[in-house]
Design a protein around this motif. Structure first.
Motif, PDB file in Angstrom:
ATOM      1  N   ALA A  35       0.809  -1.220   0.000  1.00  0.00           N
ATOM      2  CA  ALA A  35       0.000   0.000   0.000  1.00  0.00           C
ATOM      3  C   ALA A  35       0.842   1.270   0.000  1.00  0.00           C
ATOM      4  O   ALA A  35       0.351   2.341  -0.387  1.00  0.00           O
ATOM      5  CB  ALA A  35      -0.937   0.000   1.209  1.00  0.00           C
ATOM      6  N   VAL A  36       2.119   1.192   0.411  1.00  0.00           N
ATOM      7  CA  VAL A  36       2.943   2.403   0.507  1.00  0.00           C
ATOM      8  C   VAL A  36       3.633   2.732  -0.816  1.00  0.00           C
ATOM      9  O   VAL A  36       4.319   3.747  -0.915  1.00  0.00           O
ATOM     10  CB  VAL A  36       4.002   2.275   1.628  1.00  0.00           C
ATOM     11  N   VAL A  37       3.448   1.895  -1.823  1.00  0.00           N
ATOM     12  CA  VAL A  37       4.125   2.091  -3.111  1.00  0.00           C
ATOM     13  C   VAL A  37       3.091   2.483  -4.165  1.00  0.00           C
ATOM     14  O   VAL A  37       1.971   1.978  -4.173  1.00  0.00           O
ATOM     15  CB  VAL A  37       4.857   0.791  -3.526  1.00  0.00           C
ATOM     16  N   SER A  38       3.467   3.382  -5.066  1.00  0.00           N
ATOM     17  CA  SER A  38       2.537   3.847  -6.094  1.00  0.00           C
ATOM     18  C   SER A  38       2.188   2.710  -7.060  1.00  0.00           C
ATOM     19  O   SER A  38       2.939   1.741  -7.204  1.00  0.00           O
ATOM     20  CB  SER A  38       3.145   5.004  -6.882  1.00  0.00           C
ATOM     21  N   ASP A  39       1.046   2.862  -7.730  1.00  0.00           N
ATOM     22  CA  ASP A  39       0.603   1.819  -8.669  1.00  0.00           C
ATOM     23  C   ASP A  39       1.609   1.613  -9.791  1.00  0.00           C
ATOM     24  O   ASP A  39       1.868   0.473 -10.213  1.00  0.00           O
ATOM     25  CB  ASP A  39      -0.759   2.196  -9.257  1.00  0.00           C
ATOM     26  N   ARG A  40       2.192   2.700 -10.274  1.00  0.00           N
ATOM     27  CA  ARG A  40       3.169   2.580 -11.376  1.00  0.00           C
ATOM     28  C   ARG A  40       4.396   1.790 -10.918  1.00  0.00           C
ATOM     29  O   ARG A  40       4.899   0.922 -11.641  1.00  0.00           O
ATOM     30  CB  ARG A  40       3.578   3.976 -11.866  1.00  0.00           C
ATOM     31  N   THR A  41       4.856   2.084  -9.706  1.00  0.00           N
ATOM     32  CA  THR A  41       6.022   1.357  -9.183  1.00  0.00           C
ATOM     33  C   THR A  41       5.679  -0.106  -8.922  1.00  0.00           C
ATOM     34  O   THR A  41       6.491  -0.998  -9.175  1.00  0.00           O
ATOM     35  CB  THR A  41       6.515   2.027  -7.884  1.00  0.00           C
ATOM     36  N   LYS A  42       4.469  -0.353  -8.428  1.00  0.00           N
ATOM     37  CA  LYS A  42       4.026  -1.742  -8.209  1.00  0.00           C
ATOM     38  C   LYS A  42       4.110  -2.532  -9.514  1.00  0.00           C
ATOM     39  O   LYS A  42       4.577  -3.671  -9.544  1.00  0.00           O
ATOM     40  CB  LYS A  42       2.583  -1.766  -7.711  1.00  0.00           C
ATOM     41  N   GLN A  43       3.644  -1.932 -10.606  1.00  0.00           N
ATOM     42  CA  GLN A  43       3.646  -2.627 -11.899  1.00  0.00           C
ATOM     43  C   GLN A  43       5.070  -2.960 -12.339  1.00  0.00           C
ATOM     44  O   GLN A  43       5.334  -4.060 -12.850  1.00  0.00           O
ATOM     45  CB  GLN A  43       2.940  -1.763 -12.938  1.00  0.00           C
ATOM     46  N   LYS A  44       6.003  -2.015 -12.134  1.00  0.00           N
ATOM     47  CA  LYS A  44       7.401  -2.262 -12.506  1.00  0.00           C
ATOM     48  C   LYS A  44       7.986  -3.414 -11.691  1.00  0.00           C
ATOM     49  O   LYS A  44       8.655  -4.305 -12.230  1.00  0.00           O
ATOM     50  CB  LYS A  44       8.234  -1.001 -12.276  1.00  0.00           C
ATOM     51  N   ILE A  45       7.751  -3.373 -10.384  1.00  0.00           N
ATOM     52  CA  ILE A  45       8.324  -4.406  -9.512  1.00  0.00           C
ATOM     53  C   ILE A  45       7.688  -5.760  -9.800  1.00  0.00           C
ATOM     54  O   ILE A  45       8.381  -6.783  -9.866  1.00  0.00           O
ATOM     55  CB  ILE A  45       8.154  -4.010  -8.032  1.00  0.00           C
ATOM     56  N   ASP A  46       6.360  -5.778  -9.998  1.00  0.00           N
ATOM     57  CA  ASP A  46       5.677  -7.034 -10.324  1.00  0.00           C
ATOM     58  C   ASP A  46       6.236  -7.650 -11.607  1.00  0.00           C
ATOM     59  O   ASP A  46       6.468  -8.869 -11.694  1.00  0.00           O
ATOM     60  CB  ASP A  46       4.173  -6.794 -10.492  1.00  0.00           C
ATOM     61  N   ALA A  47       6.455  -6.804 -12.615  1.00  0.00           N
ATOM     62  CA  ALA A  47       6.982  -7.304 -13.889  1.00  0.00           C
ATOM     63  C   ALA A  47       8.386  -7.874 -13.708  1.00  0.00           C
ATOM     64  O   ALA A  47       8.733  -8.921 -14.280  1.00  0.00           O
ATOM     65  CB  ALA A  47       6.989  -6.178 -14.929  1.00  0.00           C
ATOM     66  N   ALA A  48       9.205  -7.200 -12.903  1.00  0.00           N
ATOM     67  CA  ALA A  48      10.566  -7.679 -12.659  1.00  0.00           C
ATOM     68  C   ALA A  48      10.558  -9.000 -11.894  1.00  0.00           C
ATOM     69  O   ALA A  48      11.332  -9.921 -12.187  1.00  0.00           O
ATOM     70  CB  ALA A  48      11.353  -6.622 -11.878  1.00  0.00           C
ATOM     71  N   ILE A  49       9.687  -9.105 -10.910  1.00  0.00           N
ATOM     72  CA  ILE A  49       9.590 -10.341 -10.115  1.00  0.00           C
ATOM     73  C   ILE A  49       9.212 -11.519 -11.006  1.00  0.00           C
ATOM     74  O   ILE A  49       9.792 -12.608 -10.908  1.00  0.00           O
ATOM     75  CB  ILE A  49       8.567 -10.152  -8.974  1.00  0.00           C
ATOM     76  N   LYS A  50       8.247 -11.293 -11.910  1.00  0.00           N
ATOM     77  CA  LYS A  50       7.820 -12.372 -12.805  1.00  0.00           C
ATOM     78  C   LYS A  50       8.920 -12.736 -13.798  1.00  0.00           C
ATOM     79  O   LYS A  50       9.145 -13.898 -14.101  1.00  0.00           O
ATOM     80  CB  LYS A  50       6.548 -11.958 -13.535  1.00  0.00           C
TER      81      LYS A  50
END
Length: 344
Positions: A35-50
């Motif tokens: 919840a403390v991270v912006s949606d745009r940053t979440k998308q970047k991190i999610d893509a990197a994790i995958k």
């Protein structure tokens, strides 16, 4: 997202940060509290994790944050969809706050529940959601000693000893009994789950008996059948009740699978519902409005309990002092399975 070559077979948080083009501390924050991270940053991190097939080390995260990000759920049974509706809403709600759920079933066995809970505590559960009030008192002592937040569902605590988010089973059972009394019934039977170590079943039985007593009626021991929950058990109970000389004209089913079994067996025996006997259920599960005849029942706040329990536990874990709601409302849903008693 930045390209990142020559990755190890076991990627690290730093690898994820490089691939996502963010700082390692940002990845850490995301993993511990999305919840403390912006949606745009979440998308970047999610893509990197995958892309990297990165899996955070749970034990290391727990040591670093003193949180496992796991909430334990112990329910009585996985046999029907009844508890599933509450648990699905609960899981969806906690996941938005960055928590996962560990689920166990105790099969209405308090020793098994104690075993499940101690195992969950040993694995670092941050909080627990439980069903009802019938359990080993040492569980509460353990949770309080470990400062683990918990909440009880499907029940209310008139003594305010434990946090509860639920409804008054006794009052709800009284409501449906009074509806049958209003139709003119005086010959009652009840098919109930075992009341030992099950406060919900016990309180529903108490509610039925209290409503009858106010009309100078009673539920005889012969007309109270207790068994494990199930459709076949409902069939068997109905056969027994309708084989007697003094047959009931109204049967209260303390759990809906009993009512489904009753309706199926009535068709098999050539007994008409509601012309010869009225049937009511409890909980308003999916089949209640699709069976023939459609079932008169009590609608319980299953989704609401899951949502409010999740909000309560997440707030407690965030250090917030959140008030508990008042007992939730139930609703009498009148359908076609009830009618006035047949004329003698």
């Amino acid at each position: 997202m930045k390209a990142h070559n020559n990755l190890s077979a076991d990627p690290t948080m730093k690898d994820v940060a490089i691939a996502a083009g963010v700082a390692s501390v940002t990845v850490s924050r995301y993993l511990n509290d999305p919840a403390v991270v912006s949606d745009r940053t979440k998308q970047k991190i999610d893509a990197a994790i995958k892309q990297l097939n990165y899996v955070p080390h749970a034990a290391a995260r727990t040591l670093a944050s003193k949180r496992s990000r796991m909430i334990g759920a112990v329910i009585p049974s996985l046999d029907s969809s009844l508890f599933g509706r509450t648990i699905e809403v609960f899981q969806n709600q906690i996941s938005t706050a960055g928590y996962n759920m560990m689920l166990a079933s105790n099969n209405y066995n308090i020793e098994k529940e104690y075993e499940h809970i101690t195992q969950m505590v040993s694995h670092g559960m941050d909080a627990l959601i439980l069903v009802g009030q019938s359990r080993d008192k040492h569980i509460y002592e353990l949770l309080q000693a470990k400062s683990i937040p918990y909440v009880l569902t499907w029940a209310v605590d008139d003594n305010f000893e434990h946090p509860c988010i639920g409804f008054d089973n006794q009052a709800a059972a009284g409501d449906i009994t009074r509806y049958l009394l209003h139709l003119g019934h005086t010959k009652f039977a009840m098919i109930s789950g075992f009341t030992e170590n099950n406060d919900r079943a016990l309180n529903r039985l108490i509610g039925v008996r209290a409503a009858l007593e106010k009309q100078d009626l009673s539920l005889s021991d012969d007309n109270l059948l207790q068994s494990k929950f199930g459709i076949e058990e409902g069939r068997e109970a109905f056969r027994l009740l309708m084989s007697r000389a003094n047959k009931p004209t109204a049967i209260i089913c303390g759990s809906e699978p009993f009512a489904y079994g009753v309706i199926f067996e009535a068709k098999n025996m050539g007994i008409k519902i509601p012309e010869e006997v009225s049937i009511v259920g409890f909980d308003d599960m999916a089949l209640a409005s699709n069976i023939t005849p459609r079932l008169t029942t009590i609608r319980t706040p299953q989704e609401q309990m899951g949502m409010l329990a999740a909000k309560y536990l997440v707030s407690r874990l965030n250090g917030e002092d959140i008030p508990l709601p008042q007992p939730l409302a139930t609703e009498l849903v009148v359908r076609e399975s009830c009618a006035p008693p047949p004329k003698s």
